[in-house]
Scaffold this motif. Structure first.
Motif, PDB file in Angstrom:
ATOM      1  N   LEU A   1       0.836  -1.203   0.000  1.00 33.25           N
ATOM      2  CA  LEU A   1       0.000   0.000   0.000  1.00 33.25           C
ATOM      3  C   LEU A   1       0.873   1.256   0.000  1.00 33.25           C
ATOM      4  O   LEU A   1       0.624   2.213  -0.743  1.00 33.25           O
ATOM      5  CB  LEU A   1      -0.904   0.008   1.242  1.00 33.25           C
TER       6      LEU A   1
ATOM      7  N   PHE B   1      -8.392  -3.248   8.652  1.00 32.56           N
ATOM      8  CA  PHE B   1      -7.167  -3.302   9.443  1.00 32.56           C
ATOM      9  C   PHE B   1      -6.464  -1.942   9.321  1.00 32.56           C
ATOM     10  O   PHE B   1      -6.524  -1.300   8.275  1.00 32.56           O
ATOM     11  CB  PHE B   1      -6.271  -4.440   8.924  1.00 32.56           C
TER      12      PHE B   1
ATOM     13  N   THR C   1      -4.490  -0.029   6.154  1.00 35.11           N
ATOM     14  CA  THR C   1      -5.111   0.661   5.020  1.00 35.11           C
ATOM     15  C   THR C   1      -5.019   2.177   5.183  1.00 35.11           C
ATOM     16  O   THR C   1      -4.643   2.892   4.248  1.00 35.11           O
ATOM     17  CB  THR C   1      -6.597   0.243   4.882  1.00 35.11           C
TER      18      THR C   1
ATOM     19  N   VAL D   1     -11.246  -1.705   0.234  1.00 36.86           N
ATOM     20  CA  VAL D   1     -10.798  -3.013   0.741  1.00 36.86           C
ATOM     21  C   VAL D   1     -11.835  -4.080   0.388  1.00 36.86           C
ATOM     22  O   VAL D   1     -13.031  -3.812   0.447  1.00 36.86           O
ATOM     23  CB  VAL D   1     -10.640  -2.958   2.280  1.00 36.86           C
TER      24      VAL D   1
ATOM     25  N   ASP E   1      -7.175  -2.643  -1.931  1.00 38.61           N
ATOM     26  CA  ASP E   1      -6.513  -3.355  -0.836  1.00 38.61           C
ATOM     27  C   ASP E   1      -7.060  -4.781  -0.863  1.00 38.61           C
ATOM     28  O   ASP E   1      -8.137  -5.065  -0.335  1.00 38.61           O
ATOM     29  CB  ASP E   1      -6.783  -2.669   0.504  1.00 38.61           C
TER      30      ASP E   1
ATOM     31  N   ALA F   1      -5.629  -7.429   0.424  1.00 38.41           N
ATOM     32  CA  ALA F   1      -4.874  -8.220   1.408  1.00 38.41           C
ATOM     33  C   ALA F   1      -5.649  -9.452   1.862  1.00 38.41           C
ATOM     34  O   ALA F   1      -5.058 -10.465   2.238  1.00 38.41           O
ATOM     35  CB  ALA F   1      -4.517  -7.360   2.620  1.00 38.41           C
TER      36      ALA F   1
ATOM     37  N   SER G   1      -1.338  -9.178   0.591  1.00 39.89           N
ATOM     38  CA  SER G   1      -0.472  -9.557   1.709  1.00 39.89           C
ATOM     39  C   SER G   1      -0.316 -11.072   1.767  1.00 39.89           C
ATOM     40  O   SER G   1      -1.276 -11.804   1.502  1.00 39.89           O
ATOM     41  CB  SER G   1      -1.101  -9.071   3.017  1.00 39.89           C
TER      42      SER G   1
ATOM     43  N   PHE H   1       0.891 -12.368   4.698  1.00 40.47           N
ATOM     44  CA  PHE H   1       0.927 -12.643   6.140  1.00 40.47           C
ATOM     45  C   PHE H   1       0.408 -14.075   6.349  1.00 40.47           C
ATOM     46  O   PHE H   1      -0.539 -14.484   5.666  1.00 40.47           O
ATOM     47  CB  PHE H   1       0.034 -11.606   6.848  1.00 40.47           C
TER      48      PHE H   1
ATOM     49  N   LYS I   1      -3.351 -15.051   6.102  1.00 42.18           N
ATOM     50  CA  LYS I   1      -4.163 -14.609   4.946  1.00 42.18           C
ATOM     51  C   LYS I   1      -4.471 -15.819   4.073  1.00 42.18           C
ATOM     52  O   LYS I   1      -3.807 -16.852   4.179  1.00 42.18           O
ATOM     53  CB  LYS I   1      -3.404 -13.553   4.134  1.00 42.18           C
TER      54      LYS I   1
ATOM     55  N   GLY J   1       5.194 -10.719   3.817  1.00 44.27           N
ATOM     56  CA  GLY J   1       5.368 -10.630   2.368  1.00 44.27           C
ATOM     57  C   GLY J   1       4.182  -9.921   1.755  1.00 44.27           C
ATOM     58  O   GLY J   1       3.104  -9.858   2.360  1.00 44.27           O
TER      59      GLY J   1
ATOM     60  N   TYR K   1     -13.168  -5.956  13.308  1.00 44.63           N
ATOM     61  CA  TYR K   1     -12.244  -5.345  14.225  1.00 44.63           C
ATOM     62  C   TYR K   1     -13.059  -4.633  15.293  1.00 44.63           C
ATOM     63  O   TYR K   1     -14.124  -4.111  14.965  1.00 44.63           O
ATOM     64  CB  TYR K   1     -11.343  -4.350  13.470  1.00 44.63           C
TER      65      TYR K   1
HETATM   66  C1  LIG Z   1      -3.355  -7.820   6.581  1.00 42.71           C
HETATM   67  C2  LIG Z   1      -3.859  -6.574   5.986  1.00 42.71           C
HETATM   68  C3  LIG Z   1      -3.000  -5.552   5.549  1.00 42.71           C
HETATM   69  C4  LIG Z   1      -1.526  -5.537   5.838  1.00 42.71           C
HETATM   70  O1  LIG Z   1      -0.800  -6.642   5.406  1.00 42.71           O
HETATM   71  P1  LIG Z   1       0.593  -7.003   6.108  1.00 42.71           P
HETATM   72  O2  LIG Z   1       1.188  -7.994   5.164  1.00 42.71           O
HETATM   73  O3  LIG Z   1       0.285  -7.573   7.448  1.00 42.71           O
HETATM   74  O4  LIG Z   1       1.399  -5.766   6.189  1.00 42.71           O
HETATM   75  C5  LIG Z   1      -3.550  -4.459   4.903  1.00 42.71           C
HETATM   76  N1  LIG Z   1      -4.865  -4.359   4.706  1.00 42.71           N
HETATM   77  C6  LIG Z   1      -5.731  -5.297   5.122  1.00 42.71           C
HETATM   78  C7  LIG Z   1      -7.188  -5.132   4.857  1.00 42.71           C
HETATM   79  C8  LIG Z   1      -5.265  -6.437   5.795  1.00 42.71           C
HETATM   80  O5  LIG Z   1      -6.137  -7.369   6.219  1.00 42.71           O
END
Ligand SMILES: *Cc1c(COP(=O)(O)O)cnc(C)c1O
Length: 363
Positions: free
Chosen positions: A62, A84, A87, A129, A155, A157, A179, A181, A184, A192, A307
């Motif tokens: 991002l 999260f 964003t 998102v 986004d 992710a 992402s 992570f 995910k 990554g 969240y």
């Molecule tokens: C996980 C996530 C991110 C960030 O990703 P990282 O790899 O943890 O930095 C950004 N936006 C959303 C909506 C996410 O769920």
């Protein structure tokens, strides 16, 4: 029981993952090894775009997207308060101002109906998102961005593998950030991320920015940063990728079993017409959430809240001057939402146990 069972996933693909890691160790090209470009090509193809640029995290993806468009002080970027922190954090870190617009009550995604009211000449971009793996209203967002000449950033992710109409998540807007992570839908074994775009010039600039602004070593064309994807992480993702479609199918099966078992007591997550969700989370709502969750905890069922506080009410964004009541849908959803265990290896028996414990709470 695990909320996301990464151990079960590792056991399932252990041979391939270990072979892939060993190959990196033998080649010892730990930074910018051949696996990184191979993964970029494979995922660009998976998403259906012409270019993919790997980087160190979804947050960096991002950040690089904003950096590449010169978003900075004096600029505003429209986004959702129900996401999260990354964003909106990246907007603020770039020196720009996050401008929130409330979400849709069903998909929890940015509501395009709210865009017009916040438009002003300082707005440069929109970041929407695909919450919980369900695509945002991209047709409307793309039309609005085109009409007002705004950079539209997806986004993605949580939504790699999701589909809306004929397109896959990661292919919407001018560019998309995802992402890897570990938790995910497609996760690596550390941090990554990746950026997707059909714009070749932009892809070249992004790959320069993530590597200290250099195309040729020690010749720096622009101010960049260090945000490369480790070769090891790329190799792990290459080993997992062939299984990803089957995992998505399993996620959808798992969601279907929850939908069925809980119908009558909870509203199932909505999947809009023509969409495929990857269920990054399986999230339900209850006005009595906190009591339900402590009951589940006592029964040994892991849960999570994605969240609990919308971004406009986070202390980190107090300086923006928002107050309670500004985004009623995001506020209500934050009070009621909770997520059940969701991963491709969840068994029907485990789900029965989860649903029994949950239904016992509602009486
Ligand atoms: C996980 C996530 C991110 C960030 O990703 P990282 O790899 O943890 O930095 C950004 N936006 C959303 C909506 C996410 O769920």
């Amino acid at each position: 029981m695990e909320f996301v069972d990464l151990k079960a996933q590792f056991r399932a693909y252990q041979t391939e993952i270990e072979a892939s890691i060993k190959e990196v160790l033998a080649g010892s090209r730990f930074i910018n090894g051949p696996q990184v470009e191979k993964l970029e090509k494979a995922l660009a193809h998976f998403v259906g775009v012409s270019h993919a640029v790997a980087c160190a995290s979804g947050t960096d993806a991002l950040q690089l997207s904003l950096l590449a468009h010169g978003v900075g002080p004096g600029d505003e970027v429209i986004t959702t308060p129900f996401t999260f922190i990354a964003t909106a954090e990246t907007i603020a870190l770039a020196g720009a101002r996050p401008v929130f617009v409330d979400i849709e009550d069903k998909t929890y995604n940015l509501d395009p109906a709210g865009l017009k009211a916040v438009m002003n000449p300082a707005v440069k971009a929109i970041i929407a998102v695909d919450m919980f793996g369900h695509p945002a209203a991209w047709e409307e967002l793309e039309a609005f961005a085109a009409e007002h000449d705004l950079v539209l950033i997806e986004d993605a992710a949580q939504s790699l593998g999701a589909i809306r109409g004929q397109r896959r998540c990661g292919a919407f807007g001018k560019l998309a950030a995802t992402s890897f992570f570990p938790a995910k839908p497609l996760g690596c074994y550390g941090d990554g991320g990746m950026i997707f775009t059909d714009d070749q010039g932009l892809a070249e600039e992004l790959s320069c920015l993530r590597n200290h602004g250099q195309r040729r070593r020690y010749y720096h064309e622009m101010i960049g940063c260090n945000s490369r994807l480790d070769t090891l992480q790329a190799a792990i993702l290459l080993a997992k990728l062939p299984h990803f479609e089957a995992e998505i199918a399993n996620r959808i099966t798992v969601a279907g079993r929850y939908d069925q078992a809980l119908a009558g007591s909870f509203l199932a997550p909505v999947v809009a017409e023509g969409c495929r969700s990857v269920y990054a989370q399986y999230s339900l709502r209850s006005p009595d959430r906190d009591r339900l969750l402590s009951g589940l905890q006592e029964a040994g069922i892991p849960t999570a809240v994605h969240y609990p506080v919308p971004l406009h009410l986070q202390p980190a964004f107090a300086g923006l001057g928002y107050k309670e009541g500004d985004f009623p849908v995001a506020e209500l959803v934050s009070r009621e939402i909770f997520s059940l265990p969701m991963h491709p290896f969840l068994t029907a028996a485990q789900q029965q146990q989860i649903c029994k414990a949950l239904l016992a709470q509602v009486g």
